[in-house]
Motif scaffolding. Structure first.
Motif, PDB file in Angstrom:
ATOM      1  N   ALA A 291       0.820  -1.207   0.000  1.00  0.00           N
ATOM      2  CA  ALA A 291       0.000   0.000   0.000  1.00  0.00           C
ATOM      3  C   ALA A 291       0.855   1.258   0.000  1.00  0.00           C
ATOM      4  O   ALA A 291       0.546   2.234  -0.693  1.00  0.00           O
ATOM      5  CB  ALA A 291      -0.934  -0.007   1.212  1.00  0.00           C
ATOM      6  N   TYR A 292       1.946   1.241   0.754  1.00  0.00           N
ATOM      7  CA  TYR A 292       2.817   2.415   0.808  1.00  0.00           C
ATOM      8  C   TYR A 292       3.407   2.716  -0.568  1.00  0.00           C
ATOM      9  O   TYR A 292       3.389   3.864  -1.030  1.00  0.00           O
ATOM     10  CB  TYR A 292       3.944   2.195   1.815  1.00  0.00           C
TER      11      TYR A 292
ATOM     12  N   SER B  19       2.399   1.746  -3.486  1.00  0.00           N
ATOM     13  CA  SER B  19       1.372   2.129  -4.437  1.00  0.00           C
ATOM     14  C   SER B  19       0.958   3.586  -4.238  1.00  0.00           C
ATOM     15  O   SER B  19       0.831   4.358  -5.206  1.00  0.00           O
ATOM     16  CB  SER B  19       0.155   1.212  -4.281  1.00  0.00           C
ATOM     17  N   LYS B  20       0.753   3.968  -2.995  1.00  0.00           N
ATOM     18  CA  LYS B  20       0.340   5.332  -2.666  1.00  0.00           C
ATOM     19  C   LYS B  20       1.376   6.356  -3.121  1.00  0.00           C
ATOM     20  O   LYS B  20       1.026   7.443  -3.618  1.00  0.00           O
ATOM     21  CB  LYS B  20       0.097   5.454  -1.173  1.00  0.00           C
ATOM     22  N   HIS B  21       2.645   6.031  -2.962  1.00  0.00           N
ATOM     23  CA  HIS B  21       3.725   6.965  -3.301  1.00  0.00           C
ATOM     24  C   HIS B  21       4.244   6.767  -4.724  1.00  0.00           C
ATOM     25  O   HIS B  21       5.223   7.400  -5.111  1.00  0.00           O
ATOM     26  CB  HIS B  21       4.870   6.818  -2.298  1.00  0.00           C
ATOM     27  N   LYS B  22       3.568   5.886  -5.476  1.00  0.00           N
ATOM     28  CA  LYS B  22       3.955   5.616  -6.858  1.00  0.00           C
ATOM     29  C   LYS B  22       5.461   5.345  -6.975  1.00  0.00           C
ATOM     30  O   LYS B  22       6.162   5.880  -7.828  1.00  0.00           O
ATOM     31  CB  LYS B  22       3.557   6.788  -7.767  1.00  0.00           C
TER      32      LYS B  22
END
Length: 357
Positions: A144-145, A147-150
């Protein structure tokens, strides 16, 4: 989760305030129908599988859990003249030489040893230990981290020192933790005797955080684990095991359709655990029968969902959760036991001076 944290190689045997004789009521004593297993705290087996062995063999199994892996090994060495039990399980390849050099085990070639995959076999002339399970120490990441920060998760040791991963990694103390030591050995295997220290200087400059043990790193500091989320962990990279993602799925309620964590397979170091018949064991016949049992397909296929490790015999199947949510590292770092024996203590000393100064 199979943590295997231990009292460290660097500490040595001399600092353990333990008696050098086993307790008379903790071993198998004169009861030849009791087999006493000494192990670390992560030992686990399904009740039905153990009961089946007891019914077929006629032996009753008594389990003595003796702390984390290194503590259990060191105590077993100190009590080898009057051992607490008959069989010891849980010495891994990072500390195997210490056990063998101190005469912890007597020879026994367990039935079924021919089925052990060649890459896990050691001590083939004396047969003092039997390979039981294997696993990979690897960096895990919070999906998730990233993905969130691309941001693409790291895939190698070299990636971990790149600026984009600054202040993201938490690892365990190599002097107090089995995965911490495994990660150190993996970096030494990757970069060699002359360059691993330079790598750790760069890792330190890139903000690696070091904590005492696996539980603190994974369940408190790591943002991707269930425990880390509750504790407010803010590190999306952690040194753990390749089997950690399946555990996150299996123990979740409700179960997610995909694992919330992933594995950076280019950072892995392979760990193998062994069992052996203790020197001066009171029930050698029962101990041998128990070692034979540990190599049966029944036990080998029972291990993964109890201790989150992989079987070592040919033909043993792993649970579908392991195949679906995680896998063994395809090309992990490895190191010969003789190399570990020669350099382990000095490497831990140097690492401690370099990283914890």
């Amino acid at each position: 989760m199979h943590t295997k944290a231990f009292i460290a190689a660097a500490v040595g045997l001399g600092l353990l305030t333990l008696s050098a004789c086993g307790s008379s009521d903790s071993g198998s004593g004169g009861d030849s129908k009791t087999v006493t297993l000494v192990s670390h705290d992560s030992w686990a087996v399904s009740k039905s599988v153990l009961k089946d062995f007891e019914k077929r063999s006629g032996y009753t199994v008594k389990v003595l859990k003796d702390g984390d892996a290194g503590q259990a090994v060191n105590k077993a060495i100190l009590t080898k003249d009057n051992p607490q039990g008959d069989v010891f399980f849980g010495v891994d390849n990072t500390l195997l030489s210490r056990a063998l050099d101190n005469g912890l085990f007597q020879s026994y070639d367990a039935k079924g040893s021919a089925l052990v995959k060649p890459e896990y076999r050691v001590d083939q002339t004396k047969h003092r230990v039997t390979p039981i399970d294997t696993g990979d120490i690897c960096v895990n990441y919070d999906k998730a981290y990233f993905s969130k920060h691309k941001l693409t998760p790291p895939t190698s040791f070299a990636d971990l020192i790149k600026p984009e991963y600054k202040n993201l990694l938490v690892t365990e103390n190599a002097a107090t933790s089995s995965p911490g030591l495994g990660f150190l050995l993996g970096s030494a295997a990757q970069y060699g005797d002359d360059s691993w220290q330079a790598y750790w200087k760069k890792l330190q400059a890139n903000g690696v955080k070091v904590v005492d043990g696996w539980e603190q790193a994974y369940d408190q500091e790591f943002s991707g684990s269930a425990g880390g989320k509750k504790a407010g962990g803010d590190r999306p990279l952690v040194v753990s095991y390749a089997s950690s993602p399946p555990a996150e799925v299996i123990y979740a309620d409700p179960k997610p359709t995909t694992a919330p964590t992933g594995v950076s397979y280019g950072t892995c170091f392979r760990q193998t655990e062994y069992a052996g018949l203790l020197s001066n064991a009171k029930n050698t016949k029962g101990g041998k029968a128990f070692l034979d049992f540990l190599l049966t397909k029944e036990f080998q296929q029972d291990m993964p969902l109890n201790m989150f490790v992989y079987p070592v015999i040919q033909g043993a199947q792993v649970p579908q959760e392991f195949e679906k949510y995680g896998r063994q590292a395809p090309d992990p770092e490895t190191m010969a036991p003789a190399k570990i024996a020669a350099d382990r203590d000095q490497w831990v000393k140097s690492w401690t001076s370099l990283v914890l100064k």
